[in-house]
Design a protein around this motif. Structure first.
Motif, PDB file in Angstrom:
ATOM      1  N   ALA A 233      24.481  -4.283 -80.472  1.00  0.00           N
ATOM      2  CA  ALA A 233      25.499  -3.532 -81.591  1.00  0.00           C
ATOM      3  C   ALA A 233      24.558  -2.491 -82.253  1.00  0.00           C
ATOM      4  CB  ALA A 233      26.128  -4.575 -82.441  1.00  0.00           C
ATOM      5  N   ASP A 234      23.243  -2.932 -82.551  1.00  0.00           N
ATOM      6  CA  ASP A 234      22.582  -1.830 -83.302  1.00  0.00           C
ATOM      7  C   ASP A 234      22.237  -0.774 -82.497  1.00  0.00           C
ATOM      8  OD1 ASP A 234      20.267  -2.805 -81.742  1.00  0.00           O
ATOM      9  OD2 ASP A 234      19.344  -3.873 -83.500  1.00  0.00           O
ATOM     10  N   GLY A 235      22.387  -0.583 -81.219  1.00  0.00           N
ATOM     11  CA  GLY A 235      21.983   0.290 -80.146  1.00  0.00           C
ATOM     12  C   GLY A 235      20.767   0.056 -79.486  1.00  0.00           C
ATOM     13  N   GLY A 236      19.909  -0.881 -79.894  1.00  0.00           N
ATOM     14  CA  GLY A 236      18.927  -1.394 -78.851  1.00  0.00           C
ATOM     15  C   GLY A 236      19.303  -1.913 -77.534  1.00  0.00           C
ATOM     16  N   LEU A 237      18.255  -1.841 -76.865  1.00  0.00           N
ATOM     17  CA  LEU A 237      18.559  -2.191 -75.406  1.00  0.00           C
ATOM     18  C   LEU A 237      17.741  -3.414 -75.069  1.00  0.00           C
ATOM     19  CD1 LEU A 237      18.381   1.184 -73.553  1.00  0.00           C
ATOM     20  CD2 LEU A 237      20.202   0.232 -74.490  1.00  0.00           C
ATOM     21  N   ASP A 238      18.426  -4.371 -74.371  1.00  0.00           N
ATOM     22  CA  ASP A 238      17.593  -5.809 -74.111  1.00  0.00           C
ATOM     23  C   ASP A 238      17.555  -5.989 -72.655  1.00  0.00           C
ATOM     24  OD1 ASP A 238      17.150  -6.600 -76.575  1.00  0.00           O
ATOM     25  OD2 ASP A 238      19.093  -7.709 -77.053  1.00  0.00           O
ATOM     26  N   GLY A 239      18.122  -5.117 -71.882  1.00  0.00           N
ATOM     27  CA  GLY A 239      17.807  -5.384 -70.344  1.00  0.00           C
ATOM     28  C   GLY A 239      18.457  -4.101 -69.547  1.00  0.00           C
ATOM     29  N   ALA A 240      18.164  -4.091 -68.339  1.00  0.00           N
ATOM     30  CA  ALA A 240      18.538  -2.999 -67.211  1.00  0.00           C
ATOM     31  C   ALA A 240      18.404  -3.413 -66.003  1.00  0.00           C
ATOM     32  CB  ALA A 240      17.665  -1.931 -67.688  1.00  0.00           C
ATOM     33  N   VAL A 241      19.078  -2.798 -65.318  1.00  0.00           N
ATOM     34  CA  VAL A 241      18.882  -2.812 -63.737  1.00  0.00           C
ATOM     35  C   VAL A 241      19.321  -1.435 -63.127  1.00  0.00           C
ATOM     36  CG1 VAL A 241      21.290  -3.749 -63.494  1.00  0.00           C
ATOM     37  CG2 VAL A 241      19.485  -3.990 -61.528  1.00  0.00           C
ATOM     38  N   THR A 242      18.879  -0.972 -62.149  1.00  0.00           N
ATOM     39  CA  THR A 242      19.085   0.340 -61.553  1.00  0.00           C
ATOM     40  C   THR A 242      19.525   0.119 -60.328  1.00  0.00           C
ATOM     41  OG1 THR A 242      17.549   1.524 -63.006  1.00  0.00           O
ATOM     42  CG2 THR A 242      18.215   2.524 -60.810  1.00  0.00           C
ATOM     43  N   VAL A 243      20.655   0.815 -59.697  1.00  0.00           N
ATOM     44  CA  VAL A 243      21.066   0.702 -58.281  1.00  0.00           C
ATOM     45  C   VAL A 243      20.605   2.136 -57.671  1.00  0.00           C
ATOM     46  CG1 VAL A 243      23.228   0.652 -56.994  1.00  0.00           C
ATOM     47  CG2 VAL A 243      23.232  -0.337 -59.314  1.00  0.00           C
ATOM     48  N   LEU A 244      20.022   2.099 -56.718  1.00  0.00           N
ATOM     49  CA  LEU A 244      19.578   3.237 -55.770  1.00  0.00           C
ATOM     50  C   LEU A 244      20.520   3.093 -54.550  1.00  0.00           C
ATOM     51  CD1 LEU A 244      15.735   3.026 -55.746  1.00  0.00           C
ATOM     52  CD2 LEU A 244      17.122   4.267 -57.265  1.00  0.00           C
ATOM     53  N   VAL A 245      21.168   4.003 -54.405  1.00  0.00           N
ATOM     54  CA  VAL A 245      21.849   4.317 -53.070  1.00  0.00           C
ATOM     55  C   VAL A 245      21.206   4.798 -51.922  1.00  0.00           C
ATOM     56  CG1 VAL A 245      24.065   5.291 -52.137  1.00  0.00           C
ATOM     57  CG2 VAL A 245      24.042   4.367 -54.570  1.00  0.00           C
ATOM     58  N   GLU A 246      20.730   4.161 -50.851  1.00  0.00           N
ATOM     59  CA  GLU A 246      20.269   4.680 -49.872  1.00  0.00           C
ATOM     60  C   GLU A 246      21.011   4.982 -48.593  1.00  0.00           C
ATOM     61  OE1 GLU A 246      15.961   1.937 -50.709  1.00  0.00           O
ATOM     62  OE2 GLU A 246      17.809   0.952 -49.809  1.00  0.00           O
ATOM     63  N   ARG A 247      20.795   6.025 -48.037  1.00  0.00           N
ATOM     64  CA  ARG A 247      21.515   6.648 -47.089  1.00  0.00           C
ATOM     65  C   ARG A 247      21.010   6.391 -45.821  1.00  0.00           C
ATOM     66  NH1 ARG A 247      26.500   9.666 -48.253  1.00  0.00           N
ATOM     67  NH2 ARG A 247      26.080  10.369 -50.489  1.00  0.00           N
ATOM     68  N   ALA A 248      21.890   5.930 -44.715  1.00  0.00           N
ATOM     69  CA  ALA A 248      21.805   5.701 -43.411  1.00  0.00           C
ATOM     70  C   ALA A 248      20.762   6.939 -43.093  1.00  0.00           C
ATOM     71  CB  ALA A 248      22.808   5.467 -42.468  1.00  0.00           C
ATOM     72  N   GLY A 249      20.052   6.653 -41.967  1.00  0.00           N
ATOM     73  CA  GLY A 249      19.096   7.557 -41.430  1.00  0.00           C
ATOM     74  C   GLY A 249      17.917   8.051 -42.033  1.00  0.00           C
ATOM     75  N   ARG A 250      17.863   7.701 -43.410  1.00  0.00           N
ATOM     76  CA  ARG A 250      16.668   8.162 -44.230  1.00  0.00           C
ATOM     77  C   ARG A 250      15.544   6.841 -44.222  1.00  0.00           C
ATOM     78  NH1 ARG A 250      19.845  11.246 -48.994  1.00  0.00           N
ATOM     79  NH2 ARG A 250      20.370  12.937 -47.755  1.00  0.00           N
ATOM     80  N   GLN A 251      14.604   7.319 -44.881  1.00  0.00           N
ATOM     81  CA  GLN A 251      13.477   6.209 -45.272  1.00  0.00           C
ATOM     82  C   GLN A 251      13.883   5.491 -46.591  1.00  0.00           C
ATOM     83  OE1 GLN A 251       9.447   7.498 -45.285  1.00  0.00           O
ATOM     84  NE2 GLN A 251       9.308   6.657 -42.738  1.00  0.00           N
ATOM     85  N   ASP A 252      13.836   4.342 -46.621  1.00  0.00           N
ATOM     86  CA  ASP A 252      14.037   3.591 -47.936  1.00  0.00           C
ATOM     87  C   ASP A 252      12.806   3.715 -48.910  1.00  0.00           C
ATOM     88  OD1 ASP A 252      12.384   1.535 -47.472  1.00  0.00           O
ATOM     89  OD2 ASP A 252      13.766   0.193 -47.088  1.00  0.00           O
TER      90      ASP A 252
END
Length: 183
Positions: free
Chosen positions: A68-87
């Motif tokens: 509620a005070d605007g601070g962040l307590d956690g995170a996760v990121t989603v990377l979308v990886e396309r077919a035919g490329r290197q991960d």
């Protein structure tokens, strides 16, 4: 839980930077992240601005848990990886997929349900994509990060049978886990 789970915007870059630096100071950072505090702290502001906005070469969306005070307590990121490329680890991608990275919840929030809420948002985002339509959701976990793997299993992830050497530590591996859609 008194948090809002939301995607980051460009304006969040300073908070995103501080949360990531805190994550890299965590006692298990050496087995949880393929990054160091020193390297992250040296990155220019433009890097953090792009990261918060979801910019860069990959389609990416970061979700945070905001107090509620605007601070962040956690995170996760989603990377979308396309077919035919290197991960991100150098393997060949066979079909469009989502890769969860940068998972962190502050120690005082662990066990509160916050990590599950972040994962629910990340998975819902991946499942809601139309272009590309992802065929699976995956992540990697270090062989010694038993606590993280136990959480991932609770959220429906199972080992795929694939492992990769940890960059810079060929004696260790990271196991690929995929979301089991039958769960």
């Amino acid at each position: 839980m008194n948090h809002v789970i939301r995607a980051t915007t460009a304006e969040d870059w300073q908070s995103v930077k501080h949360l990531r630096l805190d994550a890299l100071r965590d006692p298990v950072a050496n087995i949880a992240f393929l990054d160091t505090y020193e390297a992250a702290a040296a990155r220019p502001d433009e890097f953090w601005q792009d990261r918060a906005a979801g910019g860069g070469e990959l389609l990416a969306r970061q979700f945070v848990a905001e107090r509620a005070d605007g601070g962040l307590d956690g995170a996760v990121t989603v990377l979308v990886e396309r077919a035919g490329r290197q991960d991100v680890l150098g393997g060949q991608i066979e079909a469009d997929q989502a890769h969860l990275v940068g998972v962190f919840v502050r120690p005082e929030q662990r066990g509160s349900g916050l990590a599950r809420a972040l994962f629910d948002a990340a998975i819902a985002y991946a499942d809601g994509l139309d272009d590309p339509k992802v065929s699976r959701v995956r992540l990697y976990v270090h062989q010694d990060n038993e606590r993280a793997e136990a959480f991932y299993r609770k959220t429906g992830f199972i080992r795929s049978g694939q492992s990769v050497p940890v960059p810079g530590d060929e004696s260790s591996v990271e196991h690929e886990l995929v979301l089991d859609r039958a769960v």
